[in-house]
Enzyme design. Structure first.
Site, PDB file in Angstrom:
ATOM      1  N   TYR A  40      -7.526  -8.342  33.763  1.00  0.00           N
ATOM      2  CA  TYR A  40      -6.452  -8.180  34.749  1.00  0.00           C
ATOM      3  C   TYR A  40      -7.002  -8.242  36.172  1.00  0.00           C
ATOM      4  CZ  TYR A  40      -2.511  -7.599  31.651  1.00  0.00           C
ATOM      5  OH  TYR A  40      -1.515  -7.858  30.758  1.00  0.00           O
ATOM      6  N   ASN A  42       8.180 -11.999  36.728  1.00  0.00           N
ATOM      7  CA  ASN A  42       6.851 -12.148  37.319  1.00  0.00           C
ATOM      8  C   ASN A  42       6.331 -10.813  37.838  1.00  0.00           C
ATOM      9  OD1 ASN A  42       7.218 -14.769  36.680  1.00  0.00           O
ATOM     10  ND2 ASN A  42       7.743 -15.446  38.755  1.00  0.00           N
ATOM     11  N   VAL A  43       5.012 -10.683  37.762  1.00  0.00           N
ATOM     12  CA  VAL A  43       4.401  -9.405  38.122  1.00  0.00           C
ATOM     13  C   VAL A  43       3.589  -9.541  39.410  1.00  0.00           C
ATOM     14  CG1 VAL A  43       4.318  -8.605  35.718  1.00  0.00           C
ATOM     15  CG2 VAL A  43       2.389  -9.912  36.624  1.00  0.00           C
ATOM     16  N   HIS A  93       9.031  -6.838  34.298  1.00  0.00           N
ATOM     17  CA  HIS A  93       7.764  -6.666  33.580  1.00  0.00           C
ATOM     18  C   HIS A  93       6.710  -5.952  34.416  1.00  0.00           C
ATOM     19  CE1 HIS A  93       8.932 -10.286  30.783  1.00  0.00           C
ATOM     20  NE2 HIS A  93       9.596  -9.186  30.520  1.00  0.00           N
ATOM     21  N   ALA A 131      10.300 -25.910  41.004  1.00  0.00           N
ATOM     22  CA  ALA A 131      11.162 -24.927  41.670  1.00  0.00           C
ATOM     23  C   ALA A 131      11.172 -25.097  43.195  1.00  0.00           C
ATOM     24  CB  ALA A 131      10.705 -23.520  41.297  1.00  0.00           C
TER      25      ALA A 131
HETATM   26  P1  OAD Z   1       6.311 -19.198  30.493  1.00  0.00           P
HETATM   27  O1  OAD Z   1       4.882 -19.509  30.779  1.00  0.00           O
HETATM   28  O2  OAD Z   1       6.686 -18.922  29.099  1.00  0.00           O
HETATM   29  O3  OAD Z   1       7.219 -20.399  31.000  1.00  0.00           O
HETATM   30  C1  OAD Z   1       7.028 -21.019  32.227  1.00  0.00           C
HETATM   31  C2  OAD Z   1       8.118 -22.055  32.400  1.00  0.00           C
HETATM   32  O4  OAD Z   1       8.030 -22.559  33.710  1.00  0.00           O
HETATM   33  C3  OAD Z   1       8.034 -23.249  31.457  1.00  0.00           C
HETATM   34  O5  OAD Z   1       9.315 -23.463  30.865  1.00  0.00           O
HETATM   35  C4  OAD Z   1       7.670 -24.421  32.367  1.00  0.00           C
HETATM   36  O6  OAD Z   1       8.269 -25.651  31.952  1.00  0.00           O
HETATM   37  C5  OAD Z   1       8.238 -23.965  33.671  1.00  0.00           C
HETATM   38  N1  OAD Z   1       7.573 -24.495  34.868  1.00  0.00           N
HETATM   39  C6  OAD Z   1       6.281 -24.890  35.014  1.00  0.00           C
HETATM   40  N2  OAD Z   1       6.065 -25.280  36.273  1.00  0.00           N
HETATM   41  C7  OAD Z   1       7.229 -25.138  36.938  1.00  0.00           C
HETATM   42  C8  OAD Z   1       7.638 -25.378  38.290  1.00  0.00           C
HETATM   43  N3  OAD Z   1       6.792 -25.818  39.212  1.00  0.00           N
HETATM   44  N4  OAD Z   1       8.926 -25.108  38.615  1.00  0.00           N
HETATM   45  C9  OAD Z   1       9.800 -24.643  37.693  1.00  0.00           C
HETATM   46  N5  OAD Z   1       9.466 -24.405  36.415  1.00  0.00           N
HETATM   47  C10 OAD Z   1       8.199 -24.643  36.049  1.00  0.00           C
HETATM   48  O7  OAD Z   1       6.723 -18.006  31.456  1.00  0.00           O
HETATM   49  P2  OAD Z   1       7.936 -16.986  31.321  1.00  0.00           P
HETATM   50  O8  OAD Z   1       9.131 -17.623  30.722  1.00  0.00           O
HETATM   51  O9  OAD Z   1       8.074 -16.335  32.638  1.00  0.00           O
HETATM   52  O10 OAD Z   1       5.441 -11.359  29.842  1.00  0.00           O
HETATM   53  O11 OAD Z   1       7.325 -15.953  30.299  1.00  0.00           O
HETATM   54  C11 OAD Z   1       8.006 -14.779  30.031  1.00  0.00           C
HETATM   55  C12 OAD Z   1       7.025 -13.666  29.784  1.00  0.00           C
HETATM   56  O12 OAD Z   1       6.078 -14.046  28.774  1.00  0.00           O
HETATM   57  C13 OAD Z   1       6.157 -13.322  30.968  1.00  0.00           C
HETATM   58  O13 OAD Z   1       6.795 -12.492  31.897  1.00  0.00           O
HETATM   59  C14 OAD Z   1       4.998 -12.636  30.315  1.00  0.00           C
HETATM   60  C15 OAD Z   1       4.755 -13.602  29.182  1.00  0.00           C
HETATM   61  O14 OAD Z   1       4.088 -13.075  28.084  1.00  0.00           O
HETATM   62  C16 OAD Z   1       4.720 -10.269  30.092  1.00  0.00           C
HETATM   63  O15 OAD Z   1       3.667 -10.300  30.681  1.00  0.00           O
HETATM   64  C17 OAD Z   1       5.320  -9.015  29.557  1.00  0.00           C
END
Ligand code: OAD
Length: 262
Positions: A73, A108-109, A125, A240
């Site tokens: 971390y 996001n953290v 989170h 984004a």
């Molecule tokens: P993910 O890593 O699962 O997903 C990221 C998403 O962002 C994917 O669908 C990509 O296609 C998209 N992406 C990548 N680059 C991008 C950009 N420039 N603009 C827009 N989208 C883009 O992340 P989360 O869905 O946030 O939990 O994951 C959810 C949780 O899983 C996190 O908060 C974390 C993880 O385990 C904890 O830490 C508790």
């Protein structure tokens, strides 16, 4: 829709956004990707493509080896500390000032939304830059951490306690107040933007669906298809920063045209 228009909101949705009383934005790791913070599930570059979550992001992993988890971390904190918000974060700050009410719910953290200036942010989170006692859960100050000498900072509250990152690990429940605020925003919003999330991790993934069920329009901003895509009123396929900046420009032009027409 042609590729040239892939990042433009339809007029019908633009009107809904213009008239929205309460907007909810759900952001995920893709929102921070262009600030240099790796996502979790992108192939090759995602954190879970390189590390096993079971070894690093569970209470059991911390109990088994606090040092390994703490230092992993610490590396991520270094990345977060040097990251800066991008145009998409700033676009959301603008959007907050353009609508009567906006709730930004983030998975996001990294605190980048707050650093950009967004005010009504709910961290589902936790926050990687904060620490808490792994036994009592009480907050531990950054100063205490900085002054600590051992391999893993001890807890100031209890002899056998360590400092741990104030984030939600697999198998843990979300902070109650954050989840309540998120559910309230989902149920009460009339326009929902899901940005940069794979829509796989619950309960966050259900929030846009809850918004849909309660009559909101839902748009997705993501270069890739997700389980939310078939349900969304529109998917804006792109990064984004670009898509959100374009969205704000579109909303401004829409309002300008409406003002001239009146
Ligand atoms: P993910 O890593 O699962 O997903 C990221 C998403 O962002 C994917 O669908 C990509 O296609 C998209 N992406 C990548 N680059 C991008 C950009 N420039 N603009 C827009 N989208 C883009 O992340 P989360 O869905 O946030 O939990 O994951 C959810 C949780 O899983 C996190 O908060 C974390 C993880 O385990 C904890 O830490 C508790």
């Amino acid at each position: 829709m042609s590729n040239a228009n892939a990042q433009l909101l339809t007029h019908a949705l633009l009107q809904q956004l213009d008239e929205a009383r309460h907007v909810m934005v759900l952001s995920g790791a893709g929102m921070s990707a262009e600030s240099g913070i790796p996502t979790f599930r992108d192939a090759q570059t995602g954190i879970w493509a390189k590390f096993r979550a079971e070894d690093l992001a569970t209470p059991e992993a911390f109990a088994a080896n606090p040092g390994r988890v703490w230092h992993w971390y610490e590396d991520r904190r270094e990345t977060v500390r040097s990251a800066r918000p991008h145009g998409g974060h700033h676009a959301l700050v603008q959007l907050e000032s353009m609508v009567p009410s906006l709730s930004l719910i983030t998975q996001n953290v990294d605190g980048l939304h707050q650093l950009a200036g967004s005010k009504n942010v709910t961290e589902l989170h936790g926050n990687i830059l904060r620490s808490r006692c792994h036994v009592t859960g009480r907050a531990i100050s950054a100063q205490w951490i900085a002054d600590s000498t051992g391999d893993v900072p001890r807890s100031p509250y209890i002899g056998h306690g360590f400092a741990r990152p104030d984030v939600v690990w697999f198998g843990e429940t979300l902070p109650r107040h954050a989840l309540e605020a998120a559910m309230e925003a989902a149920v009460g919003c009339d326009f929902c933007i899901s940005a940069g999330t794979t829509s796989l991790v619950q309960p966050a993934a259900s929030l846009p669906l809850l918004a849909l069920e309660h009559g909101a329009a839902v748009i997705e901003i993501n270069p890739m298809e997700t389980p939310l895509s078939p349900h969304a009123n529109q998917c804006l396929r792109g990064p984004a920063s670009e898509v959100l900046s374009t969205l704000i420009q579109q909303l401004k032009s829409w309002r300008q045209d409406a003002g001239q027409g009146a």
